[in-house]
Design an enzyme around this catalytic site. Structure first.
Site, short mmCIF file in Angstrom:
data_model
loop_
_atom_site.label_atom_id
_atom_site.label_comp_id
_atom_site.label_asym_id
_atom_site.label_seq_id
_atom_site.Cartn_x
_atom_site.Cartn_y
_atom_site.Cartn_z
N HIS A 263 -45.98 -67.68 7.33
CA HIS A 263 -45.33 -67.11 6.16
C HIS A 263 -44.92 -65.65 6.30
O HIS A 263 -43.73 -65.34 6.19
CB HIS A 263 -46.25 -67.25 4.94
CG HIS A 263 -45.79 -66.47 3.76
ND1 HIS A 263 -44.75 -66.89 2.95
CD2 HIS A 263 -46.20 -65.28 3.24
CE1 HIS A 263 -44.55 -65.99 2.00
NE2 HIS A 263 -45.42 -65.01 2.16
N HIS A 474 -51.30 -56.22 -32.23
CA HIS A 474 -49.86 -56.04 -32.35
C HIS A 474 -49.41 -54.58 -32.34
O HIS A 474 -48.22 -54.31 -32.39
CB HIS A 474 -49.34 -56.72 -33.62
CG HIS A 474 -49.27 -58.22 -33.51
ND1 HIS A 474 -50.35 -58.99 -33.14
CD2 HIS A 474 -48.24 -59.09 -33.67
CE1 HIS A 474 -50.00 -60.27 -33.10
NE2 HIS A 474 -48.72 -60.35 -33.42
#
Lengths: 665, 665
Positions: A263, A474
């Site tokens: 690879h 949030h």
């Protein structure tokens, strides 16, 4: 020479060039080029329409090597087909200043459509290109004049398909039936850690069918006929995006074939020798390009010239039949803004009452969209909250391909990557919309937008703890500084509606990605006749109100500018003279001449920054004798005003900090 | 009263409590509770094993409300079943200091297993819990003694399933055949922007089957029998994780049913009235809990006590049969480290030659893993590169559930979220491994780890441009400051092998998430007998070498510490006296007493920081009269030494900056 032979010769030319490049660089990825060379060969010699001598031809097919680590293969084929990428550059693979960096870089190497390497991104970029293709076709094509009509091809790897961003993008592409997408999955069954069996055993074909994709399965990557037939079937389906699963062998022909050792590192001289022997390739010289192979590859130039000439002829007819449209199309192809794009920009007056910058942003966007039809975008299921809907724009859908609102669903990451693709396609300026806290979900895409200097406008509303009750999950704290730290990215947090307008004006003309952070809560409109908003915004930071011999400088961004303006009044009542600086953008300010920067923020006056976000980075501006009001904690769930006040964003607290700072001096 | 009736009464109690909470708060999400209440009711009254009075009972079933915006439903049922969450808290929904914030917060509210809200996270956290359950079962269960044997339930929404992180986690969960996962998909066909038809038309069931999941489809959320049967079938399949698609109606019973208007804002008094009428509910008072319903819900306490008693009995037998294992299990349940966990920590000597901190990290980890079996983790397909493999640990797989190396595949985001779940389950300290640049992919998970103070150790190797040839796509610039800006997260960038060891020691004992950034390149080992590494590391920054009356202070982190040590020698040769400060962690240093901080970095001495990353944030330490060597650009593809030198990380450049800084003074 028979067809089969020339095919093999050409495929092996790619393979051997690539492994020689990696070997010479002593670094790189030989495995993918050896296995996937037939796919690249087929695409560039028998499938794609493109012109190596005119890489910017607007109606070319696009190719994305989503598995960007296979760059040696891409550079090889770009050289072979006649792009302006000399063999010398291949020999300088992965070296300082070369055009052949470790992973393909958009803007650096002719023929590289997108910067890839971080997996999954290229996959999603292609979806953006397919959206752009369809949108532009809907706008400009006329019966008998398909001036926009091209495909988006990609070679994608296991890694691309494991990443969540590609899952998001694939689901959306299936939903939108983006039939111009043809993706070849290099199914080599090997990842860095070993066989895909250790972590990736899902039924990929079935998954993509569930998304609404057409799938094909080619059992042998070296079987060019089968591969070609599959691609034609994919292209012809006309209804769905296509994934062609191509079973291949990583490191094909090398002693390391089918192992992860193939690879990501050079094969080594011995293995190169064995590979070349196996492929029937001369051992000497390296970087060998057989004349026959080169001739065959270079037919791409002639083919490309012919394709472009045919398109040019089509365009000539188009110009005659639709002169206005053709003129507009020309501007679009050159990424030009229409002259009147600013004509309807609103200005905002204090007397019309406070307005959230997200609302102002929506109005400004819409005023631009009115005159500039190539502004398209959408939000990740927060259109109403982020105010990013284009009124009368219609939704982009299979039934309405000219629609300008893209319904991304709850897929922030894909939204970012797709937007990069939309812009890189050419012709369009895309915008995105979600809450600032969710910029985290899109971060890899934003980073690549910056690296590629893609012209994407990222709108993030709900830009502070002042969003209130939704609470710490949030409420953004670290996001502003995290975005500011990305090179080439401009982050703007406007103080009011007028600065929001100025921000858009700046963003539209800037050649790179821009973040605009907007408030959920209403903010006073600052009087543009009193304050030099429209003249000085473009300096990134400016003196909004001054005092004679100021004793302190209050610096704010976004919603905190109104706060420090109020604090200034309170200080004045105590006979303390404060200068107020609005600093919508660090990056723009940092680019001003030193004299200007010192004029706004002189060394000798104590400085206090106020921003409802992480304090990191502010000391550069306030200095070690200055002070910062910010957040080094997460937020809290409570009504907006309560959160702001309890966490230090009150006039009283600013006054207290300011007086303490002055007395310290 | 008939069963059906009490069921309806109870379901409607949840519904009406939830809408009253949202109404009183004037903020929140009534839509999910109205639609999904039957699922929550069923889970908490007929399916799950848990004890409201002992929320920490180790063998309880876990419940995750992945769709965290439905918090009002969760708080309602926690109150009703007898958790320590008084009705008063429900009335203080979304108010400052309440135990009922906008989204559920782990550690704040008893019974809340995980902080949710950012979509997709809870889905992946559950996968982590299921891994933990199976791993612990493999370690501790014995024939006839299934001391660990519980399920992980979750209610997931459209949004959860659209997010890429859940796709990654689902693929891995299917691969690992985590049959203890039972997820209920609240298929209400509505998102904020409208019908799911506008963006989400994939075949969800087919997709999950492709991942290797068992799926069920319940056509009516209100059909408790059907729902119960489906859950039992799912639990019983024994082979696969399960997704039960439950068709439901957002805002069920309200005038806004089946519209996005029901999602995220109070219904309003009029609609509440109509909803209660429709549900056959008394209009007065609000927050009504019928006695019968409460009695029925509160049976959970008795049931839970019995379940726990049975388990305790099992444990008593286990203690007798396996006293040593039982003692170990007790420690694990209390998250205690074994006494000898540090026994085999290596020390590193300069004479053994330079070593990359990623290699040192691998050695240290393995030395800890030897004595502490509850250290498990893995990498996103970069085990060999990040050196995070536990030797002899085996791979975690269906066949080897006691394996300690988790093969995450190329799924960084899920790796982060799963690791949070592994830790929150209790008993385990998980680690992750990838390149620093890919921390961007995991950012939402890292942020939540910080918010929850989850004890996860995030290893990021290839921590700078010095990774070389892979180029700018892989070279981190903004990542360090972005991580440092996250509250409650400790970021450590060790200077050498010995600091790496100290970093691990610190990280293991710290009660929260820690990032350790390691180098790809080899670094000199700093002599721990010369430098106070082991004594002073725990102060975050310390004087490594001093000079009498230093004229300048050089501050470095990671690989740049060796560089400034060399520069110090060069300066000394020019008769310039420099102090060298190693600063492995800003966060730890910032927590030291002011005197110590001023001792290390006195105001009056010029300071120069050297770090191969964004310069943002450094001015806090060097002051406005100091200087910084860092990066305000992306990296470049070239061999490591070339990139470092060309971008300013050379002894010569440090010396030049230092002398200039001194002369300026």
């Amino acid at each position: 020479m028979e067809t089969r032979d020339i095919d093999s010769l050409c495929v092996n030319t790619i393979r051997c060039l690539a492994i020689d490049m990696v070997e010479k660089a002593k670094s790189g990825h030989p495995g993918l080029p050896l296995g996937a060379a037939p796919m690249a060969y087929l695409l560039y010699t028998k499938i794609m329409n493109y012109n190596p001598k005119q890489p910017g031809w607007f109606n070319r097919d696009r190719f994305i090597l989503s598995a960007g680590h296979g760059s040696a293969m891409l550079y090889s084929i770009l050289h072979l087909t006649g792009y302006d990428l000399p063999l010398e550059e291949l020999k300088r693979f992965r070296q300082w200043g070369s055009k052949t960096p470790g992973h393909p870089e958009y803007g650096l190497t002719p023929g590289v459509e997108v910067t890839t390497g971080p997996l999954g991104q290229g996959f999603a970029n292609g979806v953006g290109m397919a959206i752009a293709e369809r949108f532009l076709a809907a706008h400009f094509n006329k019966p008998d004049f398909p001036v926009i009509d091209h495909f988006i091809y990609s070679i994608v790897s296991d890694g691309d398909l494991m990443e969540g961003v590609s899952a998001e993008a694939a689901s959306l592409a299936g939903h939108l039936r983006l039939s111009k997408l043809v993706y070849l999955y290099d199914n080599n069954k090997i990842t860095i850690d070993g066989s895909t069996k250790i972590s990736f055993t899902e039924d990929v074909g079935k998954r993509f069918e569930a998304y609404g994709w057409h799938t094909e399965h080619v059992l042998d990557a070296n079987n060019l006929e089968e591969l070609e037939a599959a691609i034609h079937k994919a292209k012809g389906n006309g209804e769905k995006p296509s994934l062609i699963i191509v079973d291949s062998h990583i490191g094909f022909g090398s002693p390391k074939q089918d192992t992860s050792a193939a690879h990501g590192e050079p094969l080594g001289l011995d293995a190169i020798k064995k590979t070349k022997e196996k492929l029937g390739w001369p051992l000497e010289p390296d970087f060998l390009i057989p004349e026959e192979a080169l001739t065959h590859f270079r037919q791409a130039v002639d083919r490309g010239n012919k394709q472009m000439a045919a398109w040019q002829k089509l365009m000539d007819g188009y110009k005659k039949a639709y002169p206005e449209l053709a003129a507009k199309f020309k501007m679009v192809m050159q990424n030009e803004l229409p002259q009147n794009w600013e004509a309807d920009l609103p200005t905002f007056a204090p007397q019309s009452g406070p307005i959230a910058t997200r609302d102002a942003c929506g109005k400004v966007m819409n005023s631009i969209a009115k005159n500039f039809e190539m502004l398209i975008g959408g939000s990740a299921d927060l259109a109403a909250s982020t105010k990013t809907d284009l009124k009368d724009g219609g939704d982009f859908s299979p039934e309405n391909p000219g629609g300008r609102n893209i319904r991304y669903g709850i897929r922030e990451h894909a939204m970012g990557s797709i937007s990069n693709g939309i812009n890189l396609h050419g012709g369009l300026i895309p915008f995105t919309g979600t809450f600032l806290v969710f910029s985290d979900y899109m971060r890899p895409a934003i980073r690549l937008a910056a690296l590629m200097k893609a012209h994407v406008i990222f709108i993030f509303s709900h830009d502070s703890i002042a969003l209130g009750e939704d609470g710490p999950t949030h409420q953004p704290i670290s996001q502003l500084i995290s975005l500011r730290a990305i090179p080439h990215l401009t982050v703007i947090r406007p103080a009011d509606a007028n600065e929001t307008c100025a921000a858009w004006r700046w963003a539209m003309k800037h050649d790179g990605p821009v973040v605009i952070a907007t408030s959920r809560q209403k903010l006073p409109v600052l009087d543009a006749s009193l304050y030099p908003i429209y003249t000085d915004f473009s300096k990134g930071a400016y003196i909004m109100v001054d005092a004679e011999n100021p004793e302190i400088i209050l610096i704010g961004t976004g919603s905190e500018v109104s706060l420090i303006l109020e604090a200034r009044e309170k200080l004045l009542a105590q006979n303390i003279r404060a200068r107020v600086v609005s600093m919508p953008s660090w990056e723009i300010f940092d680019n001003q001449p030193a004299e200007y920067r010192r004029h706004v923020l002189p060394l000798e006056i104590p400085k206090l920054s106020v921003e409802a976000a992480s304090t990191h980075g502010w000391h550069k501006y306030v200095g070690e004798h200055g002070d910062v009001i910010g957040l080094e904690r997460f937020g809290a769930s409570a009504p907006s005003e309560v959160v702001m006040k309890n966490l230090g964003f009150s006039v009283e607290n600013v006054v207290e900090f300011a007086t303490r700072l002055i007395s310290k001096k």
